[in-house]
Design an enzyme around this catalytic site. Structure first.
Site, PDB file in Angstrom:
ATOM      1  N   ASP A 160       0.841  -1.198   0.000  1.00  0.00           N
ATOM      2  CA  ASP A 160       0.000   0.000   0.000  1.00  0.00           C
ATOM      3  C   ASP A 160       0.876   1.249   0.000  1.00  0.00           C
ATOM      4  O   ASP A 160       1.874   1.306   0.721  1.00  0.00           O
ATOM      5  CB  ASP A 160      -0.905  -0.003   1.237  1.00  0.00           C
ATOM      6  CG  ASP A 160      -2.082   0.949   1.125  1.00  0.00           C
ATOM      7  OD1 ASP A 160      -2.227   1.582   0.061  1.00  0.00           O
ATOM      8  OD2 ASP A 160      -2.852   1.048   2.088  1.00  0.00           O
ATOM      9  N   HIS A 233      -8.074  -0.388  -9.432  1.00  0.00           N
ATOM     10  CA  HIS A 233      -8.011   0.572  -8.323  1.00  0.00           C
ATOM     11  C   HIS A 233      -6.918   1.614  -8.563  1.00  0.00           C
ATOM     12  O   HIS A 233      -7.147   2.814  -8.374  1.00  0.00           O
ATOM     13  CB  HIS A 233      -7.751  -0.196  -7.021  1.00  0.00           C
ATOM     14  CG  HIS A 233      -7.603   0.667  -5.813  1.00  0.00           C
ATOM     15  ND1 HIS A 233      -8.655   1.369  -5.264  1.00  0.00           N
ATOM     16  CD2 HIS A 233      -6.525   0.942  -5.032  1.00  0.00           C
ATOM     17  CE1 HIS A 233      -8.235   2.035  -4.199  1.00  0.00           C
ATOM     18  NE2 HIS A 233      -6.957   1.803  -4.040  1.00  0.00           N
TER      19      HIS A 233
END
Length: 322
Positions: A160, A233
């Site tokens: 992330d 995403h």
């Protein structure tokens, strides 16, 4: 460097950002509170906020290597109760984003405390002393204890924050500049708590998970954008303006969870020089691009909070005690 315009103390504060650019820590606490509707409660909050640097020193001196820090964000609804300074130009409450399938909800919050350290006990002790000082002036509306998971991965198993800007690009993406001189050095921040349906996610083949995220799971290699169908995403979170200029934000997301309660999540926290950049990201995720083609990660991750704040400079916070 100081801004000497005008007669109010907040006009003369040094332009030194809070610890927006601190590297990803091992531990974090995300604390959102509302302030009671009374002059005394606002005064207590103002006193605590103006002295936050002293509280960091009080707790942090035990181990300087723990790198304890605390960023404070102020919500639009509390700004005028905290200071007579004009609000930042883009500051407003979080706007709900309702798509055909999923919704980015808007939830209350007057103050955000983003507490970070290399040791979880330092985050704990700082939060304990902070809430003792605030007392019944505030109500805790959300409290999340985050942790670093392996090599900065989320609980979905992917790295992330890969696209975070670094060096001078970080300041350009996250720190307000001359476009709002009274608040230069500050930053807009949006927080959302996402809960994951890990059981459903883990039933997906890894190749399908990678298509949703737009990166390989193990190596973290970026995949090519799809030409048709739902975008990944990472594609939906890439924002380009009408002039073809790409706009970044600075993420400091953290996983959190309680396996015994079946709770698994990611706490999204995005710092930005321009609030509209994060708002456009959320619109692309929840409404879709084109509309109706939402971010498929939302089929497995539900946003249960959503709040917007402004993180002023250190000098601005200190001036509140004048």
């Amino acid at each position: 460097m100081a801004n000497s315009t005008g007669d109010h103390p907040w006009h003369r504060v040094p332009i030194e950002p809070q610890s927006v650019d601190a590297p990803l820590s091992q531990a974090a606490v995300f604390l959102v509170v509302t302030v009671a509707d009374s002059p005394d409660a606002a005064a207590t909050a103002r006193e605590v906020v103006s002295g936050i640097s002293d509280l960091v020193k009080t707790v942090g001196f035990r181990d300087l290597g723990a790198h304890l820090s605390c960023n404070i964000g102020v919500g639009a609804g509390f700004w005028s109760r905290l200071t007579d300074a004009a609000p930042p130009t883009e500051l407003h409450p979080f706007r709900e984003v309702r798509g055909a399938v999923h919704t980015a909800v808007s939830t209350p919050g007057d103050l955000l405390f983003h507490i970070r350290a290399e040791r979880g006990d330092f985050c704990f002790e700082f939060e304990r002393q902070l809430l003792d000082a605030l007392g019944n002036a505030v109500t805790v509306v959300d409290e999340v204890v985050g942790f670093r998971y392996f090599d900065a991965r989320d609980l979905l198993g992917f790295v992330d924050g890969t696209a975070n800007p670094t060096g001078s690009d970080m300041a350009a993406a996250a720190i307000v500049g001359d476009e709002d001189p009274a608040h230069a050095g500050g930053s807009y921040v949006v927080v959302q708590k996402y809960l994951h349906d890990l059981a459903s996610w883990n039933r997906l083949p890894v190749s399908s998970q990678e298509d949703v995220i737009g990166r390989t799971k193990v190596e973290n290699i970026e995949l090519a954008d799809v030409e048709h169908g739902q975008k990944a995403h990472k594609t939906l979170n890439t924002i380009t303006d009408e002039n073809g200029v790409e706009h970044d934000i600075l993420r400091d997301n953290m996983p959190f969870g309680r396996p015994g309660h079946g709770e698994f999540g990611t706490y999204f926290i995005g710092y930005s020089r321009e609030l509209w950049v994060i708002e456009r990201m959320l619109e692309r995720m929840f409404v879709g691009d084109p509309p109706g083609s939402h971010d498929r990660i939302l089929d497995f991750s539900t946003a249960v909070t959503g709040t917007t704040f402004f993180v002023p400079t250190r000098g601005f916070l200190e001036s509140l005690g004048d």
